[in-house]
Design an enzyme around this catalytic site. Structure first.
Site: not given
Ligand code: PMP
Length: 286
Positions: A33, A179, A147, A203
């Site tokens: 996603y 994270e 993702k 991610l």
């Molecule tokens: N890490 C994880 C596990 C996430 O689910 C997300 C975003 N939903 C992020 C980092 C941040 O990614 P982004 O800046 O692309 O939203």
């Protein structure tokens, strides 16, 4: 905002969208996603989101059902049909409907689903006060760069934080920062911005890249490297970043203040730069 969704070639009201219970997304969480923020009806960093989607699909060995030009056209169409100024576009691709069997089906058609909801930016109060976090062991799988829709561990970890009265978890794996449950995490120590490297344990956040670009533009020195747990616990500032939260200070960790317990000077600089950058990008796209 209207609740218009897209499902397998059709736009329809969200509450009328239906997929089979045999969809592998439902049965196995076998899908990927994206969440794309939309400001003033313009998707933010869309090519980067589509590139990450491509990498996620490649990683799970699923052919991209649409060319980038088609994704782009459909996403703009969905934004227009829903009509809100600031939106959050959720899209997912699953391996489709097939008899339940772990092995990939030979002939399933991927399910393509998109929906839009109002983008709720963090409140002024949250920006000025900062968020709270607790630490946790990162017990997710070893492909956190994908993702994937299978987010059971992330859901458990987020609920763990909420049950403790906190907003987010800050996770460690083998003694190093990874994270949050739905965000990337940054550390500031003695004016230097520290970020964990983009590898299979995190991610690759689209907002993470924006934060590092803004730091460079504002002459904030940064280091992308492994960050041991004690550096997180002794941080002057701690931030999280994501498409919905943008960049947000974490001001308490495990109930103790981070630095002064208030959003720090480097945070304020980058948060303001983020707001200016968003406005500039939207003007250029107009
Ligand atoms: N890490 C994880 C596990 C996430 O689910 C997300 C975003 N939903 C992020 C980092 C941040 O990614 P982004 O800046 O692309 O939203």
């Amino acid at each position: 905002m209207s609740d218009i969704a897209y499902l397998n070639g059709e736009f329809l009201p969200l509450d009328q969208a239906r997929v089979s219970v045999l969809d592998r997304g439902f049965i196995f969480g076998d899908g990927v996603y994206e969440v794309i923020p939309v400001y003033s009806r313009r998707p933010f960093r869309l090519p980067e989101h589509l590139a990450r989607l491509r990498r996620s699909l490649n990683a799970i060995r699923l052919a991209n059902p649409l060319a980038d030009a088609e994704w782009t056209r459909l996403i703009h169409d969905l934004i227009a049909r829903n009509g809100g100024e600031d939106q959050s576009i959720y899209l997912q691709v699953t391996r489709g409907v097939a008899k339940r069997d772990h092995a990939f089906p030979a002939d399933a058609k991927p399910t393509v689903f998109m929906m839009a909801s109002p983008l709720v930016a963090p409140s002024r109060e949250l920006i000025e006060k900062g968020a709270s976090a607790i630490t946790a062991t990162d017990f997710r799988w070893l492909r956190c760069d994908v993702k994937a829709t299978s987010l059971l561990a992330n859901c458990l970890l987020r609920q763990h934080a909420l049950d403790a009265g906190a907003d987010e978890v800050v996770m460690f794996r083998d003694g190093s920062l990874t994270e949050g449950s739905a965000s990337n995490v940054f550390v500031v120590k003695r004016g230097v911005l520290l970020a964990p490297p983009k590898n299979q344990l995190v991610l690759p956040g689209i907002t993470y890249d924006v934060v590092l670009e803004l730091a460079a533009a504002k002459n904030v020195p940064s280091e992308v490297r492994k960050i041991p747990e004690d550096e997180v616990r002794n941080a002057d500032e701690l931030w999280l970043s994501s498409s919905s939260k943008e960049v947000l200070a974490i001001t308490t960790l495990d109930g103790r203040p981070v630095g002064s317990g208030r959003p720090g000077a480097v945070f304020k600089l980058i948060h303001q730069a983020f707001q200016d950058f968003k406005r500039k990008v939207m003007r250029q796209a107009a």
